[in-house]
Design a protein around this motif. Structure first.
Motif, short mmCIF file in Angstrom:
data_model
loop_
_atom_site.label_atom_id
_atom_site.label_comp_id
_atom_site.label_asym_id
_atom_site.label_seq_id
_atom_site.Cartn_x
_atom_site.Cartn_y
_atom_site.Cartn_z
N GLY A 48 57.93 75.04 24.83
CA GLY A 48 56.49 75.32 24.34
C GLY A 48 56.03 76.59 24.03
O GLY A 48 54.97 76.66 23.48
N SER A 49 57.02 77.42 24.10
CA SER A 49 56.63 78.91 23.37
C SER A 49 57.03 79.06 22.14
O SER A 49 58.18 78.43 21.93
CB SER A 49 57.23 79.97 24.56
OG SER A 49 56.56 80.10 25.88
N GLY A 59 52.40 81.32 23.66
CA GLY A 59 52.95 80.51 24.99
C GLY A 59 53.14 81.58 26.25
O GLY A 59 53.02 82.84 26.06
#
Length: 143
Positions: free
Chosen positions: A29-30, A48
């Motif tokens: 997710g980052s 993120g």
């Protein structure tokens, strides 16, 4: 770079004639940006949550950017892998392993331009190789 059961790890080694390698990476997710030189690895979190990773067995966590000095590149392996060397390579789960190496030399760029001109004459277009697709050596043109 490796994903060891959800843990990000690096043991960077550049080809002898490359000054650096830079690439974006999405990790859990980052949004990261990775820069490798002969002397250092930089991991930048552009969006993120903070990211944990290891470099040659040492653990790190980064929330903005961190540069890690590299002590040497390990053994230098001349040349490039051939498609025959990786054509039938498989991961532990049985899926086909595929790889591509960025084109960096002027000679290679000339070959791409020459191939593109031939294809334009024939009315065909270059395309990216499909995942898992193995093409003939010197014919794999991926942008």
């Amino acid at each position: 770079m490796r994903d060891h059961q959800g843990e990000l790890s690096f043991d960077p080694r550049l080809p002898e004639d490359w000054p650096s390698l830079k690439f974006p990476l999405r990790w859990q997710g980052s949004r990261l940006y990775i820069t490798v030189t002969k002397d250092a690895l930089t991991v930048e979190v552009r969006e993120g949550e903070p990211v944990s990773f290891s470099v040659r067995g040492t653990a790190y966590e980064v929330s903005d950017a961190v540069t890690i000095p590299l002590d040497g590149q390990g053994p230098v392996r001349p040349g490039r892998p051939t498609l025959r060397q990786i054509a039938d390579a498989r991961r532990e789960d049985g899926t086909l392993l595929s790889a591509s190496v960025p084109v960096t030399s002027a000679l290679s760029l000339d070959l791409i331009a020459e191939e593109q001109a031939k294809r334009e004459e024939q009315g065909t277009r270059m395309r990216s190789a499909e995942p898992g697709e193995v093409s003939e050596p010197r014919r794999r043109l991926v942008w």
